[in-house]
Each structure stands twice: as C-alpha cells, then as structure tokens.
Design a protein around this motif. Structure first.
Motif, PDB file in Angstrom:
ATOM      1  N   TRP A  18      27.273  -4.105  -4.181  1.00  0.00           N
ATOM      2  CA  TRP A  18      26.676  -3.548  -2.955  1.00  0.00           C
ATOM      3  C   TRP A  18      25.269  -4.105  -2.769  1.00  0.00           C
ATOM      4  O   TRP A  18      24.579  -4.456  -3.729  1.00  0.00           O
ATOM      5  N   PRO A  19      24.796  -4.151  -1.544  1.00  0.00           N
ATOM      6  CA  PRO A  19      23.414  -4.599  -1.290  1.00  0.00           C
ATOM      7  C   PRO A  19      22.420  -3.596  -1.919  1.00  0.00           C
ATOM      8  O   PRO A  19      22.730  -2.421  -2.064  1.00  0.00           O
ATOM      9  N   PRO A  20      21.255  -4.061  -2.296  1.00  0.00           N
ATOM     10  CA  PRO A  20      20.290  -3.182  -2.966  1.00  0.00           C
ATOM     11  C   PRO A  20      19.917  -1.952  -2.125  1.00  0.00           C
ATOM     12  O   PRO A  20      19.679  -0.874  -2.669  1.00  0.00           O
ATOM     13  N   GLN A  21      19.876  -2.092  -0.799  1.00  0.00           N
ATOM     14  CA  GLN A  21      19.519  -0.960   0.044  1.00  0.00           C
ATOM     15  C   GLN A  21      20.551   0.166  -0.081  1.00  0.00           C
ATOM     16  O   GLN A  21      20.196   1.344  -0.132  1.00  0.00           O
ATOM     17  N   VAL A  22      21.816  -0.198  -0.156  1.00  0.00           N
ATOM     18  CA  VAL A  22      22.879   0.801  -0.273  1.00  0.00           C
ATOM     19  C   VAL A  22      22.804   1.462  -1.649  1.00  0.00           C
ATOM     20  O   VAL A  22      22.908   2.688  -1.764  1.00  0.00           O
ATOM     21  N   ARG A  23      22.625   0.675  -2.686  1.00  0.00           N
ATOM     22  CA  ARG A  23      22.493   1.259  -4.039  1.00  0.00           C
ATOM     23  C   ARG A  23      21.301   2.207  -4.105  1.00  0.00           C
ATOM     24  O   ARG A  23      21.394   3.299  -4.673  1.00  0.00           O
ATOM     25  N   GLU A  24      20.156   1.763  -3.505  1.00  0.00           N
ATOM     26  CA  GLU A  24      18.973   2.614  -3.519  1.00  0.00           C
ATOM     27  C   GLU A  24      19.233   3.920  -2.767  1.00  0.00           C
ATOM     28  O   GLU A  24      18.880   4.991  -3.227  1.00  0.00           O
ATOM     29  N   PHE A  25      19.896   3.802  -1.615  1.00  0.00           N
ATOM     30  CA  PHE A  25      20.171   4.984  -0.815  1.00  0.00           C
ATOM     31  C   PHE A  25      21.064   5.971  -1.573  1.00  0.00           C
ATOM     32  O   PHE A  25      20.856   7.178  -1.517  1.00  0.00           O
ATOM     33  N   LEU A  26      22.024   5.465  -2.312  1.00  0.00           N
ATOM     34  CA  LEU A  26      22.976   6.347  -2.989  1.00  0.00           C
ATOM     35  C   LEU A  26      22.512   6.828  -4.364  1.00  0.00           C
ATOM     36  O   LEU A  26      22.823   7.945  -4.763  1.00  0.00           O
ATOM     37  N   PHE A  27      21.821   5.980  -5.088  1.00  0.00           N
ATOM     38  CA  PHE A  27      21.549   6.315  -6.489  1.00  0.00           C
ATOM     39  C   PHE A  27      20.107   6.738  -6.804  1.00  0.00           C
ATOM     40  O   PHE A  27      19.868   7.357  -7.827  1.00  0.00           O
ATOM     41  N   VAL A  28      19.151   6.344  -5.975  1.00  0.00           N
ATOM     42  CA  VAL A  28      17.768   6.685  -6.268  1.00  0.00           C
ATOM     43  C   VAL A  28      17.484   8.086  -5.713  1.00  0.00           C
ATOM     44  O   VAL A  28      17.771   8.374  -4.556  1.00  0.00           O
ATOM     45  N   GLN A  29      16.935   8.895  -6.584  1.00  0.00           N
ATOM     46  CA  GLN A  29      16.629  10.260  -6.160  1.00  0.00           C
ATOM     47  C   GLN A  29      15.418  10.235  -5.239  1.00  0.00           C
ATOM     48  O   GLN A  29      14.381   9.655  -5.563  1.00  0.00           O
ATOM     49  N   LYS A  30      15.561  10.852  -4.098  1.00  0.00           N
ATOM     50  CA  LYS A  30      14.477  10.869  -3.128  1.00  0.00           C
ATOM     51  C   LYS A  30      13.482  11.958  -3.510  1.00  0.00           C
ATOM     52  O   LYS A  30      13.842  12.976  -4.081  1.00  0.00           O
ATOM     53  N   GLU A  31      12.216  11.707  -3.166  1.00  0.00           N
ATOM     54  CA  GLU A  31      11.205  12.735  -3.401  1.00  0.00           C
ATOM     55  C   GLU A  31      11.480  13.881  -2.432  1.00  0.00           C
ATOM     56  O   GLU A  31      11.654  13.670  -1.239  1.00  0.00           O
ATOM     57  N   THR A  32      11.536  15.043  -2.982  1.00  0.00           N
ATOM     58  CA  THR A  32      11.790  16.198  -2.126  1.00  0.00           C
ATOM     59  C   THR A  32      10.467  16.709  -1.576  1.00  0.00           C
ATOM     60  O   THR A  32       9.415  16.566  -2.199  1.00  0.00           O
ATOM     61  N   ALA A  33      10.533  17.298  -0.443  1.00  0.00           N
ATOM     62  CA  ALA A  33       9.334  17.874   0.157  1.00  0.00           C
ATOM     63  C   ALA A  33       8.884  19.049  -0.705  1.00  0.00           C
ATOM     64  O   ALA A  33       9.683  19.702  -1.367  1.00  0.00           O
ATOM     65  N   ILE A  34       7.587  19.272  -0.694  1.00  0.00           N
ATOM     66  CA  ILE A  34       7.056  20.376  -1.496  1.00  0.00           C
ATOM     67  C   ILE A  34       7.586  21.682  -0.912  1.00  0.00           C
ATOM     68  O   ILE A  34       7.506  21.927   0.286  1.00  0.00           O
ATOM     69  N   SER A  35       8.139  22.470  -1.778  1.00  0.00           N
ATOM     70  CA  SER A  35       8.736  23.719  -1.308  1.00  0.00           C
ATOM     71  C   SER A  35       7.657  24.733  -0.967  1.00  0.00           C
ATOM     72  O   SER A  35       6.506  24.624  -1.385  1.00  0.00           O
TER      73      SER A  35
END
Length: 102
Positions: free
Chosen positions: A10-27
C-alpha cells in the motif's frame, strides 16, 4: 492482495492513515484537571502571600510601637530640658533683679 501482504504494497499515506495512531484532542476532563491544578497552585500562592503579609504587618506593628516609645522618651527629655531652661532663666532673672537693686 492488500490483506495477504499486510499492507506492505500500500502507499505510505494509506498505511499511515490506517496504522498510525492519531493524536486525540484533549478531553474535557483533562482540561478541567489542568484548570483545577492551576487553581490549587494559585490558592497555595495566595496562602503563602497571606502568611508573608501577616508576618510583615506584625513586624511593622513592632516597629511602630518601638518608634512610639522612642518618640515618647525624646519628648520627655525635651520637656525636662525645657523645664531646666525655665528654671535657669528664672534664677538668672532673679539674680539680675537682686543685683539691679544694689
């Protein structure tokens, strides 16, 4: 094909989108916790400031009391000196009057 290769092709953008945990907004809870901590720090600072002010006021009261005592002592000395001057002047005037009679 993607499942069999586990996304390696897969292209790196797709791997990043699926596997890299996104920073969550401060609760909201984290924001409230931070505000509460800031409030506690401010309260502690205010308590320390109150203690400092009370110590300074106490020290100032002692200084005022000491100065008042010193002023009263000096005032007593001045009054005593004035009384002595008055007595000396009276004595000198009496002596001058006696010598003037002769």
């Amino acid at each position: 094909a993607g499942l069999a290769t586990a996304g390696i092709l897969w292209p790196p953008q797709v791997r990043e989108f699926l596997f890299v945990q996104k920073e969550t907004a401060i609760s909201r809870a984290e924001i409230e916790r931070a505000k509460l901590e800031q409030l506690r720090e401010i309260q502690n600072d205010i308590k320390a400031l109150k203690i400092d002010i009370r110590k300074e006021m106490s020290s100032d009261r002692e200084d005022v009391t000491r100065m008042k005592s010193e002023v009263e002592a000096v005032q007593g000395e001045v009054l005593s000196d004035l009384q002595q001057v008055k007595e000396l002047m009276t004595t000198l005037l009496d002596l001058g009057g006696i010598q003037g009679d002769r």
